[in-house]
Scaffold this motif. Structure first.
Motif, short mmCIF file in Angstrom:
data_model
loop_
_atom_site.label_atom_id
_atom_site.label_comp_id
_atom_site.label_asym_id
_atom_site.label_seq_id
_atom_site.Cartn_x
_atom_site.Cartn_y
_atom_site.Cartn_z
N GLU B 5 53.89 39.45 39.93
CA GLU B 5 53.34 40.12 38.77
C GLU B 5 51.87 39.79 38.57
O GLU B 5 51.46 38.63 38.70
N GLN B 6 51.12 40.83 38.27
CA GLN B 6 49.71 40.69 37.94
C GLN B 6 49.40 41.59 36.75
O GLN B 6 49.98 42.68 36.63
N ASN B 7 48.48 41.16 35.93
CA ASN B 7 47.98 42.01 34.85
C ASN B 7 47.11 43.09 35.48
O ASN B 7 46.23 42.81 36.28
N SER B 8 47.36 44.35 35.13
CA SER B 8 46.65 45.45 35.79
C SER B 8 45.18 45.54 35.39
O SER B 8 44.37 46.14 36.10
N GLY B 9 44.84 44.94 34.23
CA GLY B 9 43.46 44.99 33.76
C GLY B 9 43.13 46.34 33.12
O GLY B 9 44.03 47.04 32.66
N PRO B 10 41.83 46.70 33.06
CA PRO B 10 40.75 46.01 33.75
C PRO B 10 40.31 44.72 33.07
O PRO B 10 40.40 44.59 31.86
N LEU B 11 39.89 43.78 33.91
CA LEU B 11 39.27 42.56 33.44
C LEU B 11 37.76 42.77 33.55
O LEU B 11 37.25 43.00 34.63
N ALA B 85 36.33 45.43 41.93
CA ALA B 85 37.34 45.91 42.87
C ALA B 85 38.70 45.60 42.26
O ALA B 85 38.79 45.00 41.20
N THR B 86 39.75 45.98 42.96
CA THR B 86 41.10 45.58 42.59
C THR B 86 41.51 44.41 43.49
O THR B 86 41.31 44.46 44.71
N TYR B 87 42.06 43.37 42.87
CA TYR B 87 42.45 42.17 43.60
C TYR B 87 43.97 42.10 43.64
O TYR B 87 44.64 42.11 42.60
N LEU B 88 44.50 42.04 44.85
CA LEU B 88 45.95 42.02 45.07
C LEU B 88 46.40 40.62 45.45
O LEU B 88 45.81 39.98 46.32
N CYS B 89 47.45 40.17 44.79
CA CYS B 89 48.09 38.92 45.14
C CYS B 89 49.28 39.24 46.05
O CYS B 89 49.98 40.23 45.82
N ALA B 90 49.50 38.43 47.08
CA ALA B 90 50.64 38.64 47.98
C ALA B 90 51.33 37.31 48.23
O ALA B 90 50.68 36.28 48.41
N PHE B 99 53.61 42.30 47.64
CA PHE B 99 52.32 42.47 46.98
C PHE B 99 52.51 42.77 45.50
O PHE B 99 53.42 43.50 45.11
N GLY B 100 51.62 42.20 44.68
CA GLY B 100 51.52 42.64 43.30
C GLY B 100 50.79 43.97 43.24
O GLY B 100 50.23 44.43 44.23
N THR B 101 50.79 44.57 42.07
CA THR B 101 50.14 45.87 41.93
C THR B 101 48.64 45.76 41.73
O THR B 101 47.94 46.76 41.71
N GLY B 102 48.15 44.52 41.55
CA GLY B 102 46.71 44.31 41.52
C GLY B 102 46.11 44.27 40.13
O GLY B 102 46.65 44.84 39.18
N THR B 103 44.98 43.55 40.03
CA THR B 103 44.18 43.48 38.81
C THR B 103 42.83 44.10 39.10
O THR B 103 42.15 43.70 40.06
N ARG B 104 42.43 45.05 38.27
CA ARG B 104 41.12 45.68 38.46
C ARG B 104 40.08 44.84 37.75
O ARG B 104 40.20 44.57 36.55
N LEU B 105 39.08 44.41 38.48
CA LEU B 105 37.97 43.62 37.95
C LEU B 105 36.72 44.48 37.86
O LEU B 105 36.37 45.18 38.80
N GLN B 106 36.08 44.42 36.69
CA GLN B 106 34.81 45.10 36.50
C GLN B 106 33.77 44.06 36.12
O GLN B 106 33.96 43.32 35.14
N VAL B 107 32.69 43.97 36.90
CA VAL B 107 31.60 43.06 36.60
C VAL B 107 30.41 43.91 36.17
O VAL B 107 29.91 44.74 36.95
#
Lengths: 112, 109
Positions: B5-11, B85-90, B99-107
């Motif tokens: 599980e991952q928080n989808s974000g965006p962060l 980008a989107t960061y995927l944990c596996a 794989f998790g569904t990923g967290t979208r990171l915005q900088v």
């Protein structure tokens, strides 16, 4: 080194048509994988090959077949395409199973 | 319960800040943990892996693993807009990665 290559990059099919997605790796990896990626669903494993001569089903194998042609090549075949198979398909490889996997650029498939 | 599980974000983080991405997993037998970065329209790229409890650092990236809490995280120091980008944990099972569904990171600048 090219890493993992996939062909084609894009494809549009009509329902019921068949096609084969090709994948090759030049890293001398033993294991190869086929995934599909859909919005909100993440990466889902279709089939994998832990070593040359073996293949196994993953999470979503229905409607697909695979062939591990040799150590370098692993193909994915859709015998009768359905709109539900519209997706982005990634091939990956790793030295061992499951291992850190390296992905190809993907094939964007649309089934009308 | 999803296996990974991952928080989808965006962060959203400002440029130069630390971005903290988190992932929990359900299989206590998992031994290998991977972080992938995926730019929009591109394929996943392996950026970090960790096998042992504790921290592992590689440049601006630090992976943290706590097997007792079934928790793995990725810290990105001095975040840059190019890290967006989107960061995927596996997480491994005996024969495949989940794989998790990923967290979208915005900088943002």
């Amino acid at each position: 080194n090219a890493g993992v290559t996939q062909t084609p990059k894009f494809q549009v099919l009509k329902t019921g048509q068949s096609m084969t997605l090709q994948c090759a790796q030049d890293m001398n990896h033993n294991s190869m994988y086929w995934y599909r990626q859909d919005p909100g669903m993440g990466l889902r494993l279709i089939y994998y090959s832990a070593s040359e001569g073996t293949t196994d089903k993953g999470e979503v194998p229905n409607g697909y077949n695979v062939s591990r042609l040799n150590k370098r090549e692993f193909s994915l075949r859709l015998e009768s395409a359905a709109p539900s198979q519209t997706s982005v398909y990634f091939c990956a490889s790793s030295e061992v199973t499951p291992g850190g996997q390296f992905f190809g650029p993907g094939t964007r498939l649309t089934v009308l | 319960q999803k296996e990974v599980e991952q928080n989808s974000g965006p962060l959203s983080v400002p440029e130069g800040a630390i971005a903290s991405l988190n992932c929990t997993y359900s299989d206590r037998g998992s031994q290998s943990f991977f972080w992938y970065r995926q730019y929009s329209g591109k394929s996943p790229e392996l950026i970090m892996f960790i096998y042992s409890n504790g921290d592992k650092e590689d440049g601006r990236f630090t992976a943290q693993l706590n097997k007792a809490s079934q928790y793995v995280s990725l810290l990105i120091r001095d975040s840059q807009p190019s890290d967006s980008a989107t960061y995927l944990c596996a997480v491994n099972t005996p024969d495949k990665l989940i794989f998790g569904t990923g967290t979208r990171l915005q900088v943002f600048p």
